[in-house]
Enzyme design. Sequence first.
Site, PDB file in Angstrom:
ATOM      1  N   HIS A 170       0.847  -1.197   0.000  1.00 31.58           N
ATOM      2  CA  HIS A 170       0.000   0.000   0.000  1.00 31.58           C
ATOM      3  C   HIS A 170       0.886   1.251   0.000  1.00 31.58           C
ATOM      4  CE1 HIS A 170      -3.520   2.455   1.472  1.00 31.58           C
ATOM      5  NE2 HIS A 170      -2.526   3.178   1.964  1.00 31.58           N
ATOM      6  N   GLU A 171       1.850   1.299   0.912  1.00 36.89           N
ATOM      7  CA  GLU A 171       2.744   2.459   1.006  1.00 36.89           C
ATOM      8  C   GLU A 171       3.632   2.584  -0.222  1.00 36.89           C
ATOM      9  OE1 GLU A 171       2.327   4.780   3.198  1.00 36.89           O
ATOM     10  OE2 GLU A 171       0.795   3.592   4.210  1.00 36.89           O
TER      11      GLU A 171
ATOM     12  N   HIS B  28       1.769   4.464  -2.898  1.00 33.14           N
ATOM     13  CA  HIS B  28       1.888   5.922  -2.739  1.00 33.14           C
ATOM     14  C   HIS B  28       3.250   6.402  -3.243  1.00 33.14           C
ATOM     15  CE1 HIS B  28      -1.772   6.338  -0.419  1.00 33.14           C
ATOM     16  NE2 HIS B  28      -1.336   5.587   0.573  1.00 33.14           N
TER      17      HIS B  28
END
Length: 121
Positions: free
Chosen positions: A57-58, A61
């Site tokens: 997820h990170e 980003h």
Amino acid sequence: MRWSLRLGSILGIRIEVHVTFLLLLVGMVALSQPRTSAELLQLLTLVALIFASVMLHELGHALMARRFGIVTHEIIMTGIGGIARLQRMPEKPSQELLIAVAGPAVNVVIGMRTVGLLLVS
């Protein structure tokens, strides 16, 4: 970040784990009270999968930010989630939106693939 241990790097982004994540892990093991090594392995596998999901997820980003020329200094995994520390915020609102949506989009893909695998088996 203080109280963080460096794990290494992925795609040139430093990866750290904060002590709160380790405390969460110890707490989960203590509260679950696994009775066998198989139960302990199952619990640790669950933690590893959650860790990997948050890390991806990170990275979503961070990689979207990279497309706009924004460096991600580090990703810190904490007991309540991950933090991607960007060098700066994007200049355009549309870029900021894409960076914000990239992380959840990764989770949607992970979820769809997981459901697909469960339906096949």
